[in-house]
Design an enzyme around this catalytic site. Structure first.
Site, mmCIF file in Angstrom:
data_model
loop_
_atom_site.group_PDB
_atom_site.id
_atom_site.type_symbol
_atom_site.label_atom_id
_atom_site.label_comp_id
_atom_site.label_asym_id
_atom_site.label_seq_id
_atom_site.Cartn_x
_atom_site.Cartn_y
_atom_site.Cartn_z
ATOM 1 N N MET A 39 11.941 34.056 -25.613
ATOM 2 C CA MET A 39 13.339 33.819 -25.953
ATOM 3 C C MET A 39 14.086 35.112 -26.253
ATOM 4 S SD MET A 39 12.898 32.089 -29.671
ATOM 5 C CE MET A 39 14.659 31.938 -29.853
ATOM 6 N N LEU A 55 21.835 30.931 -26.767
ATOM 7 C CA LEU A 55 20.916 29.895 -27.251
ATOM 8 C C LEU A 55 21.605 28.524 -27.314
ATOM 9 C CD1 LEU A 55 18.361 30.448 -30.073
ATOM 10 C CD2 LEU A 55 19.760 28.405 -30.121
ATOM 11 N N LEU A 61 17.319 23.632 -23.907
ATOM 12 C CA LEU A 61 16.833 23.701 -25.291
ATOM 13 C C LEU A 61 17.439 22.574 -26.121
ATOM 14 C CD1 LEU A 61 15.386 25.461 -27.585
ATOM 15 C CD2 LEU A 61 17.675 26.373 -28.018
ATOM 16 N N ARG A 78 27.617 30.376 -36.972
ATOM 17 C CA ARG A 78 26.290 30.740 -37.492
ATOM 18 C C ARG A 78 26.052 32.261 -37.535
ATOM 19 N NH1 ARG A 78 22.540 27.647 -39.432
ATOM 20 N NH2 ARG A 78 20.346 28.322 -39.225
ATOM 21 N N TYR A 86 19.115 39.475 -39.908
ATOM 22 C CA TYR A 86 18.618 40.602 -39.101
ATOM 23 C C TYR A 86 18.843 41.925 -39.836
ATOM 24 C CZ TYR A 86 17.370 37.766 -35.098
ATOM 25 O OH TYR A 86 16.747 36.855 -34.281
ATOM 26 N N ARG A 127 15.260 34.886 -22.556
ATOM 27 C CA ARG A 127 16.146 33.760 -22.270
ATOM 28 C C ARG A 127 17.510 33.949 -22.931
ATOM 29 N NH1 ARG A 127 18.802 30.924 -20.463
ATOM 30 N NH2 ARG A 127 18.785 28.711 -19.981
ATOM 31 N N TYR A 128 17.528 34.592 -24.132
ATOM 32 C CA TYR A 128 18.803 34.641 -24.872
ATOM 33 C C TYR A 128 19.248 36.061 -25.245
ATOM 34 C CZ TYR A 128 17.102 29.889 -25.486
ATOM 35 O OH TYR A 128 16.586 28.639 -25.256
ATOM 36 N N CYS A 159 8.771 22.217 -23.639
ATOM 37 C CA CYS A 159 9.852 22.230 -22.642
ATOM 38 C C CYS A 159 11.070 22.956 -23.184
ATOM 39 C CB CYS A 159 10.208 20.803 -22.255
ATOM 40 S SG CYS A 159 8.818 20.011 -21.411
ATOM 41 N N HIS A 226 7.204 27.099 -35.716
ATOM 42 C CA HIS A 226 8.601 26.651 -35.583
ATOM 43 C C HIS A 226 8.590 25.147 -35.290
ATOM 44 C CE1 HIS A 226 12.686 26.247 -34.089
ATOM 45 N NE2 HIS A 226 12.943 27.533 -34.265
ATOM 46 N N ASP A 303 6.596 39.817 -34.583
ATOM 47 C CA ASP A 303 7.458 39.549 -35.729
ATOM 48 C C ASP A 303 8.870 39.186 -35.283
ATOM 49 O OD1 ASP A 303 5.973 39.722 -38.076
ATOM 50 O OD2 ASP A 303 5.856 41.908 -37.894
ATOM 51 N N GLU A 306 11.742 34.708 -38.383
ATOM 52 C CA GLU A 306 10.963 33.659 -39.049
ATOM 53 C C GLU A 306 9.804 34.205 -39.875
ATOM 54 O OE1 GLU A 306 9.706 30.839 -36.223
ATOM 55 O OE2 GLU A 306 11.740 30.576 -35.533
ATOM 56 N N GLU A 310 12.119 34.528 -43.102
ATOM 57 C CA GLU A 310 11.846 33.198 -43.674
ATOM 58 C C GLU A 310 10.507 33.172 -44.429
ATOM 59 O OE1 GLU A 310 12.609 30.340 -40.641
ATOM 60 O OE2 GLU A 310 12.301 28.651 -41.993
ATOM 61 N N CYS A 372 11.364 12.473 -20.060
ATOM 62 C CA CYS A 372 12.260 13.521 -19.528
ATOM 63 C C CYS A 372 13.382 12.932 -18.681
ATOM 64 C CB CYS A 372 11.456 14.517 -18.685
ATOM 65 S SG CYS A 372 12.491 15.739 -17.843
HETATM 66 C C1 LIG Z 1 7.596 28.347 -30.391
HETATM 67 C C2 LIG Z 1 8.652 28.623 -31.010
HETATM 68 C C3 LIG Z 1 9.944 27.910 -30.973
HETATM 69 C C4 LIG Z 1 10.278 26.593 -30.637
HETATM 70 C C5 LIG Z 1 9.360 25.493 -30.171
HETATM 71 C C6 LIG Z 1 11.688 26.459 -30.818
HETATM 72 C C7 LIG Z 1 12.419 25.301 -30.590
HETATM 73 C C8 LIG Z 1 13.756 25.130 -30.933
HETATM 74 N N1 LIG Z 1 14.598 26.007 -31.576
HETATM 75 C C9 LIG Z 1 15.852 25.480 -31.735
HETATM 76 C C10 LIG Z 1 16.971 26.082 -32.320
HETATM 77 C C11 LIG Z 1 17.042 27.417 -32.780
HETATM 78 N N2 LIG Z 1 16.021 28.325 -32.796
HETATM 79 C C12 LIG Z 1 16.490 29.522 -33.275
HETATM 80 C C13 LIG Z 1 15.778 30.683 -33.450
HETATM 81 C C14 LIG Z 1 14.456 30.852 -33.120
HETATM 82 N N3 LIG Z 1 13.607 29.951 -32.498
HETATM 83 C C15 LIG Z 1 12.360 30.493 -32.347
HETATM 84 C C16 LIG Z 1 11.231 29.893 -31.785
HETATM 85 C C17 LIG Z 1 11.154 28.564 -31.347
HETATM 86 N N4 LIG Z 1 12.177 27.673 -31.225
HETATM 87 C C18 LIG Z 1 12.416 31.811 -32.879
HETATM 88 C C19 LIG Z 1 11.270 32.767 -32.890
HETATM 89 C C20 LIG Z 1 13.707 32.029 -33.357
HETATM 90 C C21 LIG Z 1 14.245 33.230 -34.077
HETATM 91 C C22 LIG Z 1 14.389 34.462 -33.293
HETATM 92 C C23 LIG Z 1 14.065 35.609 -34.200
HETATM 93 O O1 LIG Z 1 14.360 36.745 -33.897
HETATM 94 O O2 LIG Z 1 13.499 35.377 -35.235
HETATM 95 C C24 LIG Z 1 17.877 29.376 -33.577
HETATM 96 C C25 LIG Z 1 18.800 30.509 -34.027
HETATM 97 C C26 LIG Z 1 18.641 30.924 -35.406
HETATM 98 C C27 LIG Z 1 19.326 29.981 -36.325
HETATM 99 O O3 LIG Z 1 20.478 29.636 -36.075
HETATM 100 O O4 LIG Z 1 18.660 29.582 -37.298
HETATM 101 C C28 LIG Z 1 18.244 28.058 -33.277
HETATM 102 C C29 LIG Z 1 19.590 27.430 -33.410
HETATM 103 C C30 LIG Z 1 15.799 24.180 -31.150
HETATM 104 C C31 LIG Z 1 16.983 23.239 -31.114
HETATM 105 C C32 LIG Z 1 14.511 23.971 -30.657
HETATM 106 C C33 LIG Z 1 13.931 22.824 -29.954
HETATM 107 C C34 LIG Z 1 14.597 21.958 -29.259
HETATM 108 S S1 FES Z 2 11.729 17.672 -20.968
HETATM 109 FE FE1 FES Z 2 9.596 17.911 -20.642
HETATM 110 S S2 FES Z 2 9.483 17.890 -18.473
HETATM 111 FE FE2 FES Z 2 11.629 17.719 -18.806
HETATM 112 FE FE LIG Z 3 14.046 27.912 -32.265
#
Ligand SMILES: C=CC1=C(C)c2cc3[nH]c(cc4nc(cc5[nH]c(cc1n2)c(C)c5CCC(=O)O)C(CCC(=O)O)=C4C)c(C)c3C=C
Ligand code: FES
Ligand SMILES: [Fe+2]
Length: 389
Positions: A39, A55, A61, A78, A86, A127-128, A159, A226, A303, A306, A310, A372
């Site tokens: 990501m 994102l 997502l 946000r 950060y 990705r982002y 996914c 996560h 790292d 999170e 966090e 799906c």
């Molecule tokens: C394996 C790891 C991760 C999964 C599974 C995942 C699913 C997921 N995340 C969101 C929404 C957000 N994620 C955000 C940040 C973020 N996500 C991951 C990893 C996974 N996410 C990481 C490592 C990070 C942080 C990047 C960093 O540098 O630390 C965020 C943005 C931050 C925030 O606003 O809090 C969002 C929003 C969804 C909706 C989702 C599954 C559908």
């Molecule tokens: S959401 Fe899992 S295959 Fe499309």
């Molecule tokens: Fe996430």
């Protein structure tokens, strides 16, 4: 013992590879590309807004009503809070630096482990955040890449993570951004690979060593991943199962020396997410008199906010206020054991693929989630199953 000698070799290769990281491939033969998908994260605080905008705009997502309009609003709202996080972890995400380092170490080892497909070159496709997949495609096209491996850097498949990166790669390939004739194969998950498990186990052992030997075996290992929205879990996403399998494999490797739980962090927004939440688990353990804990990040390999914000700044601080002695297992970051694992996973894939033992994708990647409704998932899986042709 085997891992000790591997470690030294990996470190030597790593040192050599720094010198070659940004060089053009050796002349004459286009490189075998190893595309490290993740990501990403903002390398500087100023990039936070664009990271969040990308994102929230990702329909693979999360699906929002009127997403094109809602995403900028959510990102803007946000940004200040995430910028602050950060800022507090040193002014940006270290994920690009670690991914480049891991990629350079991995490809240096790969040239030795699988010379038939050398030279290998690592490309980062985030990705982002930069470098985004489009930029990576331009670079690969300029290098004349004809053979590429899409290698997810998420150990466990979801996914919402690996699936989203593969969909993006598919969309950009279909419009020719990578060039006309690239042969693709995919490494889509590796959450129980022995080298990955070993690298996590070693970092847990290092954290456990900080506790008094008298009570060390009572320390609770709190694996934290996560979380996922329950809507994603309930459509049949494999992530929860695969994270659980990683935890079980780590515990087997540790000989079940300690009690443990798997808990979930980083829920965002008002919907229901997979639990129990990491913060609540720490409070519950304190209430039960369990006052020694090792926090173990299990679903991300370097790292990021999170772990550094966090886990270290929020949860560990709060846990200490509840009288818990808490240490965090280090993220894999520069672990030579982990870098060797990345090389082993890729070398095995190349061997199995060229011998015809496996196809361009795993059998498991071919199955869509039973719930799906995203048509791109189906098209993407068929396209990769044909080697991206
Ligand atoms: C394996 C790891 C991760 C999964 C599974 C995942 C699913 C997921 N995340 C969101 C929404 C957000 N994620 C955000 C940040 C973020 N996500 C991951 C990893 C996974 N996410 C990481 C490592 C990070 C942080 C990047 C960093 O540098 O630390 C965020 C943005 C931050 C925030 O606003 O809090 C969002 C929003 C969804 C909706 C989702 C599954 C559908
Ligand atoms: S959401 Fe899992 S295959 Fe499309
Ligand atoms: Fe996430």
């Amino acid at each position: 013992m085997a891992f000790a000698s591997r470690t030294t070799a990996a470190t030597r290769s790593l040192a050599r590879s720094f010198a070659t990281l940004h060089q053009a491939p050796r002349s004459g033969k286009s490189p075998t590309a190893v595309v490290m998908m993740n990501m990403g994260g903002p390398s500087t605080v100023a990039e936070t807004h664009d990271f969040l905008l990308n994102l929230f705009s990702d329909g693979d997502l999360l699906r929002l009503p009127l997403q094109r309009f809602a995403a900028p609003i959510l990102a803007r709202r946000r940004t200040p809070q995430i910028e602050q996080q950060y800022q507090e972890i040193g002014g940006g995400s270290p994920i690009l630096r670690y991914t480049q380092l891991q990629g350079a170490g991995m490809t240096a080892l790969l040239d030795e482990l699988h010379p038939e497909t050398a030279p290998h070159k690592a490309y980062v496709a985030f990705r982002y955040a930069n470098p985004l997949t489009g930029e990576t495609a331009r670079q690969m096209k300029a290098d004349g890449v004809k053979r590429a491996i899409a290698f997810t850097q998420y150990p466990q498949y979801s996914c919402s993570t690996t699936g989203s990166s593969l969909n993006e790669l598919f969309r950009r390939s279909k419009v020719g951004e990578f060039g006309d004739d690239v042969e693709w194969s995919v490494i889509d998950r590796w959450g129980t690979h022995p080298g990955f498990i070993e690298s996590v186990a070693q970092n847990i052992e290092a954290a456990l060593a900080k506790f008094s030997p008298d009570t060390r075996n009572d320390v609770v290992l709190l694996f934290s991943a996560h979380s996922l929205p329950m809507s994603v879990v309930n459509r049949g996403d494999p992530y929860v199962l695969e994270v659980s399998a990683s935890v079980a494999a780590v515990m087997d490797r540790l000989g079940h020396s300690n009690p443990y739980r798997l808990v979930w962090q980083s829920q965002v927004g008002p919907s229901a997410w997979m639990g129990m939440q990491t913060g609540e688990a720490l409070k519950g353990l304190a209430r039960l008199g369990k006052k020694q804990v090792v926090l173990v990040p299990i679903a991300f390999t370097s790292d990021h906010i999170e772990t550094l914000y966090e886990l270290d700044l929020e949860y560990a601080k709060e846990a200490r206020e509840h009288g818990i002695e808490v240490h965090r297992a280090e993220s894999l970051n520069e672990s030579p054991v982990f870098i060797r694992a990345l090389a082993d996973i890729t070398a095995q894939h190349l061997r199995d693929y060229s011998s015809g033992k496996v196809g361009p994708t795993s059998v498991q990647l071919g199955l869509r989630c039973p719930g799906c409704t995203n048509a791109t998932c189906g098209q993407q899986k068929e396209w990769f199953a044909r080697g991206g042709r």
